[in-house]
Design an enzyme around this catalytic site. Structure first.
Site, short mmCIF file in Angstrom:
data_model
loop_
_atom_site.label_atom_id
_atom_site.label_comp_id
_atom_site.label_asym_id
_atom_site.label_seq_id
_atom_site.Cartn_x
_atom_site.Cartn_y
_atom_site.Cartn_z
N SER A 1 -4.93 65.97 -1.16
CA SER A 1 -3.48 65.94 -1.55
C SER A 1 -2.96 67.25 -1.50
O SER A 1 -3.80 68.06 -0.87
CB SER A 1 -3.74 65.76 -3.42
OG SER A 1 -2.59 66.16 -4.03
N TYR B 1 -8.18 67.82 -11.31
CA TYR B 1 -7.67 67.22 -10.18
C TYR B 1 -7.41 68.19 -8.97
O TYR B 1 -7.78 68.10 -8.02
CB TYR B 1 -6.45 66.75 -10.45
CG TYR B 1 -5.76 65.64 -9.15
CD1 TYR B 1 -6.01 64.48 -9.09
CD2 TYR B 1 -4.85 66.21 -8.27
CE1 TYR B 1 -5.67 63.59 -8.14
CE2 TYR B 1 -4.16 65.50 -7.49
CZ TYR B 1 -4.45 64.13 -7.31
OH TYR B 1 -4.13 63.46 -6.38
#
Length: 257
Positions: free
Chosen positions: A139, A152
């Site tokens: 990401s 995350y």
């Protein structure tokens, strides 16, 4: 060498980015193994539909990516794995003092540890075949951070680090490992968030997309699942044979800021 005839295992692939990657690889001639934690008729029908539309072999194998044994069993059940795409992931947003411990553990397990377990199981298979590609879907948050996303961000940074170690351990073999770092990608999940966000901010759709969702994405355009799939296909090609241990950002300039 193209992906044609290769077998790709894509975790977390019954929707969103994972499904887009599976469809793109199948369109290019790869045989694909779809995966998620559910085991419904709809899951298996997705594989059947991909096979019907592309002529590729497509299967669905249920495996809970929070379970180390299930991660490794997925690779065993797949049989062959030339291309491993570690895509499974979940999200939870909260400040660090209030972040639920169970959510932290779950996110680290699914977003990071699962990639370790599938890679550990897949590398001997790739070595036996004399060729392999590991592509980890990280990401933009694997390279930068946002508040309230501690688990995350930690997991995705970990995925980038795991990618580098995998690349170094396979550097003298015909196996590569790379991470793709998407920014905002237009998936059904993101699309479903737009109406509520419009109501919350009293904005029209275009303004919500540009000024809220894509606030940190300088292109002010979503990436697409097809673009992520195409990037995976490139990393599996001969042109990328000497690309290993790195990240490719598909983020509209987010990490250039």
């Amino acid at each position: 060498m193209s992906v044609e005839g290769k077998t790709a295992v894509i975790t977390g692939s019954n929707s969103g980015i994972g499904l887009g990657v599976a469809k793109e690889l199948a369109r290019l001639g790869a045989n694909v193994v779809l995966n998620s934690f559910t085991d419904t008729d709809e899951d298996h029908k997705l594989a059947e539909q991909i096979a019907m539309e592309t002529g590729a072999t497509a299967r669905y194998i249920q495996a809970d990516m929070s379970d180390p044994d299930a991660c490794r069993a997925l690779i065993e059940k797949a049989g062959q794995v030339d291309i491993l795409v570690n895509n499974a992931g979940i999200q939870h947003v909260a400040a660090i003092p209030e972040f639920p411990v169970d959510k932290w553990n779950q996110i680290i397990a699914i977003n990071l540890s699962s990639a370790f377990h599938t890679t550990a199981a897949a590398l001997p298979v790739m070595r036996a075949a004399g060729w392999g590609r590991v592509v980890n879907i990280a990401s933009a948050h694997g390279l930068t951070a946002s508040p309230f996303k501690s688990a995350y961000v930690a997991a995705k940074h970990g995925v980038v680090g795991l990618t580098k170690v995998t690349a170094l351990e396979t550097a003298e073999e015909p196996i590569t490992a790379n991470a793709i770092c998407p920014g905002y990608v237009l998936t059904p999940l993101v699309e479903a968030q737009i109406p509520d966000t419009m109501k919350k901010y009293d904005m029209d759709r275009d303004t919500v997309v540009r000024d809220v969702l894509l606030d940190r994405q300088p292109s002010k355009e979503f990436a697409t699942v097809e673009q992520i799939g195409g990037t995976v296909a490139f990393l599996a090609s001969d042109a990328a044979a000497q690309i290993t241990g790195t990240t490719i950002s598909v983020d509209g300039g987010w990490t250039a800021l």
